[in-house]
Design a protein around this motif. Sequence first.
Motif, PDB file in Angstrom:
ATOM      1  N   PRO A   5       0.794  -1.236   0.000  1.00 31.18           N
ATOM      2  CA  PRO A   5       0.000   0.000   0.000  1.00 31.18           C
ATOM      3  C   PRO A   5       0.824   1.284   0.000  1.00 31.18           C
ATOM      4  O   PRO A   5       0.428   2.282  -0.603  1.00 31.18           O
ATOM      5  CB  PRO A   5      -0.838  -0.121   1.278  1.00 31.18           C
ATOM      6  N   THR A   6       1.971   1.278   0.678  1.00 29.41           N
ATOM      7  CA  THR A   6       2.776   2.501   0.757  1.00 29.41           C
ATOM      8  C   THR A   6       3.426   2.864  -0.573  1.00 29.41           C
ATOM      9  O   THR A   6       3.946   3.975  -0.726  1.00 29.41           O
ATOM     10  CB  THR A   6       3.874   2.362   1.827  1.00 29.41           C
ATOM     11  N   THR A   7       3.391   1.960  -1.543  1.00 23.09           N
ATOM     12  CA  THR A   7       3.996   2.255  -2.850  1.00 23.09           C
ATOM     13  C   THR A   7       2.959   2.731  -3.873  1.00 23.09           C
ATOM     14  O   THR A   7       3.318   3.108  -4.985  1.00 23.09           O
ATOM     15  CB  THR A   7       4.710   1.011  -3.417  1.00 23.09           C
ATOM     16  N   TRP A   8       1.681   2.735  -3.497  1.00 25.32           N
ATOM     17  CA  TRP A   8       0.638   3.123  -4.446  1.00 25.32           C
ATOM     18  C   TRP A   8       0.716   4.608  -4.789  1.00 25.32           C
ATOM     19  O   TRP A   8       1.103   5.434  -3.958  1.00 25.32           O
ATOM     20  CB  TRP A   8      -0.751   2.838  -3.861  1.00 25.32           C
ATOM     21  N   LYS A   9       0.328   4.929  -6.009  1.00 28.85           N
ATOM     22  CA  LYS A   9       0.214   6.307  -6.456  1.00 28.85           C
ATOM     23  C   LYS A   9      -1.267   6.622  -6.658  1.00 28.85           C
ATOM     24  O   LYS A   9      -1.976   5.899  -7.354  1.00 28.85           O
ATOM     25  CB  LYS A   9       0.982   6.539  -7.759  1.00 28.85           C
ATOM     26  N   PHE A  10      -1.731   7.689  -6.065  1.00 32.37           N
ATOM     27  CA  PHE A  10      -3.141   8.073  -6.139  1.00 32.37           C
ATOM     28  C   PHE A  10      -3.571   8.346  -7.573  1.00 32.37           C
ATOM     29  O   PHE A  10      -2.899   9.048  -8.319  1.00 32.37           O
ATOM     30  CB  PHE A  10      -3.397   9.303  -5.272  1.00 32.37           C
ATOM     31  N   ASN A  11      -4.707   7.751  -7.948  1.00 29.76           N
ATOM     32  CA  ASN A  11      -5.287   7.956  -9.282  1.00 29.76           C
ATOM     33  C   ASN A  11      -6.665   8.590  -9.104  1.00 29.76           C
ATOM     34  O   ASN A  11      -7.611   7.933  -8.662  1.00 29.76           O
ATOM     35  CB  ASN A  11      -5.397   6.615 -10.016  1.00 29.76           C
ATOM     36  N   GLU A  12      -6.775   9.864  -9.446  1.00 26.82           N
ATOM     37  CA  GLU A  12      -8.035  10.583  -9.234  1.00 26.82           C
ATOM     38  C   GLU A  12      -9.163  10.075 -10.117  1.00 26.82           C
ATOM     39  O   GLU A  12     -10.337  10.381  -9.877  1.00 26.82           O
ATOM     40  CB  GLU A  12      -7.838  12.076  -9.472  1.00 26.82           C
ATOM     41  N   ASN A  13      -8.841   9.274 -11.127  1.00 28.04           N
ATOM     42  CA  ASN A  13      -9.884   8.705 -11.990  1.00 28.04           C
ATOM     43  C   ASN A  13     -10.549   7.482 -11.369  1.00 28.04           C
ATOM     44  O   ASN A  13     -11.575   7.007 -11.865  1.00 28.04           O
ATOM     45  CB  ASN A  13      -9.291   8.330 -13.351  1.00 28.04           C
ATOM     46  N   VAL A  14      -9.963   6.979 -10.286  1.00 28.55           N
ATOM     47  CA  VAL A  14     -10.488   5.774  -9.646  1.00 28.55           C
ATOM     48  C   VAL A  14     -11.356   6.122  -8.429  1.00 28.55           C
ATOM     49  O   VAL A  14     -12.420   5.530  -8.228  1.00 28.55           O
ATOM     50  CB  VAL A  14      -9.330   4.843  -9.206  1.00 28.55           C
ATOM     51  N   SER A  15     -10.917   7.082  -7.657  1.00 27.12           N
ATOM     52  CA  SER A  15     -11.628   7.413  -6.413  1.00 27.12           C
ATOM     53  C   SER A  15     -11.185   8.779  -5.916  1.00 27.12           C
ATOM     54  O   SER A  15     -10.266   9.396  -6.465  1.00 27.12           O
ATOM     55  CB  SER A  15     -11.327   6.359  -5.338  1.00 27.12           C
ATOM     56  N   SER A  16     -11.828   9.227  -4.852  1.00 30.67           N
ATOM     57  CA  SER A  16     -11.359  10.425  -4.153  1.00 30.67           C
ATOM     58  C   SER A  16     -10.113  10.062  -3.352  1.00 30.67           C
ATOM     59  O   SER A  16      -9.859   8.883  -3.075  1.00 30.67           O
ATOM     60  CB  SER A  16     -12.438  10.941  -3.202  1.00 30.67           C
ATOM     61  N   PHE A  17      -9.350  11.080  -2.951  1.00 36.45           N
ATOM     62  CA  PHE A  17      -8.164  10.803  -2.141  1.00 36.45           C
ATOM     63  C   PHE A  17      -8.573  10.222  -0.790  1.00 36.45           C
ATOM     64  O   PHE A  17      -7.867   9.378  -0.232  1.00 36.45           O
ATOM     65  CB  PHE A  17      -7.331  12.074  -1.929  1.00 36.45           C
ATOM     66  N   TYR A  18      -9.704  10.655  -0.270  1.00 38.98           N
ATOM     67  CA  TYR A  18     -10.200  10.125   1.005  1.00 38.98           C
ATOM     68  C   TYR A  18     -10.396   8.609   0.927  1.00 38.98           C
ATOM     69  O   TYR A  18      -9.943   7.861   1.800  1.00 38.98           O
ATOM     70  CB  TYR A  18     -11.509  10.817   1.367  1.00 38.98           C
TER      71      TYR A  18
END
Length: 341
Positions: free
Chosen positions: A313-326
């Motif tokens: 999980p700590t290596t994931w990069k946030f993708n705004e097309n998938v979900s909110s940051f929350y």
Amino acid sequence: MTNLLRFFSYHQPRRIRVIENTLCSRRTVATLFWARQYDILKWLGAYRSLTRHEFNDLIDELVHTKILTLNDKSEAKLTEKGAAILKKEEADRYEPAFFDWYWLANTHRVVQRLLLAVQVASEYSYHQNKYAPLTIPLGEMQVVKQWFRNNYQYDLTNRLYLDLQRLGKALDSEDPRLATDLFNSLIGYKKAGWTPNQAAANLKLSLEDIQFLRHDEMLAVSAYARNFPGPLQQLLGPLLRTSPLNRSAEITYNLYAQGQEIEQISQRRRLKQNTIQEHLLEAAILIPEKVNWNRFLPEDKRIILGKAYEGVPTTWKFNENVSSFYEFRLYQIYQGVVNEE
């Protein structure tokens, strides 16, 4: 200096500001999240007196001596030399006994009240009224003064002595160094307590370890005061927390657990929705065992996120097309908890 190495890893780059903020108890959601990932959450507030300047100097020295490497993202890793030093010093490091109570109290305030209260009671027992009291913030001094006024007519000295005697036995059974340092640190009639340097010399520990040991002592004192009625509970009770969450986050969490939605809570509490979400993230980080994960992050949402994010999980990069940051951060926390289990 090398006692800080316990907070770093040979395999995992770690954000130096997270380590600093954890030790100093600068509680942001980001700090709490990464502290949990680094498995150092219980060290929250363990070195409140550490300044940014001191911490930076320590990091610079560790990098200069090739014990740490530091990248341009302010993430540090142990070198082979650093890992070897960490392993070699393992047996000599102080290992805390009461850090699971990290959330219970601000130990800096606990020690201020305790030292002045013991000094006042000790001088009183020798009928002394002309002495220089320990210098602590005025608010804490007034609390101790009121505590003394409320108790001095009721055999305060003996009751406090019995309280400390019971506490000392408990500390001694856990680690004799805790009891030895605590009672040698107390100030009283014709008695000055140990300085950190004196404690380090007598207990054969580093100055950093003395800081950690004394934080451990005050958590133990707080836990004792929480559970046993007496002068210490009267003195310290108002400082003791009932939950790892801050008060505002606890209110939000309880409302959410009762079925209210984020927007409703936001309107009811007149707080921004982002603030409400931060409260819920704090709950997910600090009390994951109490969280209803189907409520916080329903299974259908977890399935969608699971297809987008794989691996550590700590290596994931946030993708705004998938979900909110929350939701992204909640899923990181959720997977971290699952992996721990």
